[in-house]
Design a protein around this motif. Structure first.
Motif, PDB file in Angstrom:
ATOM      1  N   ALA A   1       0.847  -1.190   0.000  1.00 19.02           N
ATOM      2  CA  ALA A   1       0.000   0.000   0.000  1.00 19.02           C
ATOM      3  C   ALA A   1       0.886   1.246   0.000  1.00 19.02           C
ATOM      4  N   GLU A   2       0.464   2.260  -0.745  1.00 12.13           N
ATOM      5  CA  GLU A   2       1.280   3.476  -0.819  1.00 12.13           C
ATOM      6  C   GLU A   2       0.448   4.680  -1.235  1.00 12.13           C
ATOM      7  N   TYR A   3       1.082   5.834  -1.126  1.00 14.02           N
ATOM      8  CA  TYR A   3       0.527   7.078  -1.635  1.00 14.02           C
ATOM      9  C   TYR A   3       1.266   7.378  -2.927  1.00 14.02           C
ATOM     10  N   LEU A   4       0.537   7.595  -3.989  1.00 13.44           N
ATOM     11  CA  LEU A   4       1.120   7.942  -5.294  1.00 13.44           C
ATOM     12  C   LEU A   4       0.665   9.356  -5.620  1.00 13.44           C
ATOM     13  N   THR A   5       1.625  10.277  -5.685  1.00 12.86           N
ATOM     14  CA  THR A   5       1.273  11.694  -5.840  1.00 12.86           C
ATOM     15  C   THR A   5       1.850  12.256  -7.123  1.00 12.86           C
ATOM     16  N   PHE A   6       0.988  12.935  -7.875  1.00 11.15           N
ATOM     17  CA  PHE A   6       1.395  13.653  -9.078  1.00 11.15           C
ATOM     18  C   PHE A   6       1.213  15.137  -8.788  1.00 11.15           C
ATOM     19  N   TRP A   7       2.296  15.900  -8.891  1.00 10.72           N
ATOM     20  CA  TRP A   7       2.238  17.346  -8.669  1.00 10.72           C
ATOM     21  C   TRP A   7       2.206  18.088 -10.002  1.00 10.72           C
ATOM     22  N   LEU A   8       1.173  18.881 -10.205  1.00 12.35           N
ATOM     23  CA  LEU A   8       1.122  19.796 -11.347  1.00 12.35           C
ATOM     24  C   LEU A   8       2.075  20.953 -11.066  1.00 12.35           C
ATOM     25  N   LYS A   9       2.000  21.477  -9.833  1.00  7.99           N
ATOM     26  CA  LYS A   9       2.926  22.484  -9.313  1.00  7.99           C
ATOM     27  C   LYS A   9       3.457  21.909  -8.012  1.00  7.99           C
ATOM     28  N   PRO A  10       4.749  21.602  -7.921  1.00  8.65           N
ATOM     29  CA  PRO A  10       5.299  20.906  -6.755  1.00  8.65           C
ATOM     30  C   PRO A  10       4.847  21.484  -5.412  1.00  8.65           C
ATOM     31  N   GLU A  11       4.280  20.590  -4.597  1.00  9.20           N
ATOM     32  CA  GLU A  11       3.806  20.895  -3.244  1.00  9.20           C
ATOM     33  C   GLU A  11       2.702  21.955  -3.201  1.00  9.20           C
ATOM     34  N   LYS A  12       2.120  22.317  -4.346  1.00  6.81           N
ATOM     35  CA  LYS A  12       1.078  23.351  -4.385  1.00  6.81           C
ATOM     36  C   LYS A  12      -0.216  22.887  -5.035  1.00  6.81           C
ATOM     37  N   SER A  13      -0.131  22.023  -6.029  1.00  4.61           N
ATOM     38  CA  SER A  13      -1.316  21.618  -6.783  1.00  4.61           C
ATOM     39  C   SER A  13      -1.068  20.240  -7.366  1.00  4.61           C
ATOM     40  N   GLY A  14      -1.917  19.270  -6.992  1.00  2.00           N
ATOM     41  CA  GLY A  14      -1.679  17.917  -7.476  1.00  2.00           C
ATOM     42  C   GLY A  14      -2.839  16.973  -7.241  1.00  2.00           C
ATOM     43  N   VAL A  15      -2.557  15.690  -7.508  1.00  2.00           N
ATOM     44  CA  VAL A  15      -3.510  14.608  -7.305  1.00  2.00           C
ATOM     45  C   VAL A  15      -2.781  13.495  -6.561  1.00  2.00           C
ATOM     46  N   ARG A  16      -3.417  12.969  -5.507  1.00  2.00           N
ATOM     47  CA  ARG A  16      -2.833  11.870  -4.728  1.00  2.00           C
ATOM     48  C   ARG A  16      -3.769  10.666  -4.785  1.00  2.00           C
ATOM     49  N   PHE A  17      -3.175   9.514  -5.077  1.00  2.00           N
ATOM     50  CA  PHE A  17      -3.886   8.249  -5.125  1.00  2.00           C
ATOM     51  C   PHE A  17      -3.438   7.413  -3.932  1.00  2.00           C
ATOM     52  N   GLU A  18      -4.378   7.023  -3.075  1.00  2.00           N
ATOM     53  CA  GLU A  18      -4.059   6.146  -1.947  1.00  2.00           C
ATOM     54  C   GLU A  18      -4.394   4.726  -2.372  1.00  2.00           C
ATOM     55  N   THR A  19      -3.404   3.832  -2.285  1.00  2.00           N
ATOM     56  CA  THR A  19      -3.647   2.440  -2.650  1.00  2.00           C
ATOM     57  C   THR A  19      -3.685   1.563  -1.403  1.00  2.00           C
ATOM     58  N   ASP A  20      -4.337   0.432  -1.525  1.00  2.00           N
ATOM     59  CA  ASP A  20      -4.483  -0.499  -0.406  1.00  2.00           C
ATOM     60  C   ASP A  20      -3.477  -1.646  -0.534  1.00  2.00           C
TER      61      ASP A  20
END
Length: 172
Positions: free
Chosen positions: A131-150
């Motif tokens: 299980a992990e957090y997968l994060t894509f930043w459009l603007k680093p540490e300011k705007s993004g999408v995070r996917f939490e997996t099991d």
């Protein structure tokens, strides 16, 4: 007479309820359809054509997660910090997906394939690897999408918005 008929027609049009959205919008770091990060509660409710209800995470009410009341948006929720929308979350399978086609239930491999090298992977704080957090930043540490997996490496929650997508427990 023509003015009266035209006036009545305009009143009927103005009084008609807003059409119900189809909610087939894409979830992005900046929002979801007409719902934009930074809007206030009233603006979000109007954009969704739905009432939002919920409780504050703190005594000051500076952080609150609100849930739509209609069935069409079940499994989605909205975080407001200091009165402004900071994060949109989806926690149950629905037709809500990112522009790259990732939704709740997608595999971690599908997320990696869709977002490539730009994806940042971190261990999940509550569930052991894989299980992990997968994060894509459009603007680093300011705007993004995070996917939490099991533990089965399936996406169970998606958060989109500002840096609050990193918060694990409410507003922390």
């Amino acid at each position: 007479m023509k003015l009266i008929v035209a006036g009545v027609a305009l009143l009927l049009i103005a009084a008609a309820p807003a059409p119900t959205p189809t909610y087939d919008w894409k979830l992005t770091p900046t929002g979801w359809g007409p719902v934009r990060i930074g809007m206030n509660r009233d603006q979000v409710q109007k954009a969704l054509n739905d009432r939002l209800e919920g409780d504050a995470f703190d005594n000051e009410g500076s952080c609150i997660e609100l849930f739509p009341q209609g069935e069409a948006l079940k499994g989605s929720y909205f975080m407001f910090l200091d009165g402004k929308l900071s994060r949109i979350s989806v926690s149950s399978p629905s037709k809500i997906v990112t522009p790259r086609g990732i939704g709740v239930g997608a595999s971690a491999d599908e997320v990696h394939k869709a977002y490539g090298e730009a994806l940042k992977a971190e261990p999940n704080h509550y569930v052991d690897l894989p299980a992990e957090y997968l994060t894509f930043w459009l603007k680093p540490e300011k705007s993004g999408v995070r996917f939490e997996t099991d533990a089965q490496r399936k996406v169970e929650i998606i958060h989109a918005g500002d840096s609050s997508i990193q918060y694990i427990e409410g507003c922390a």
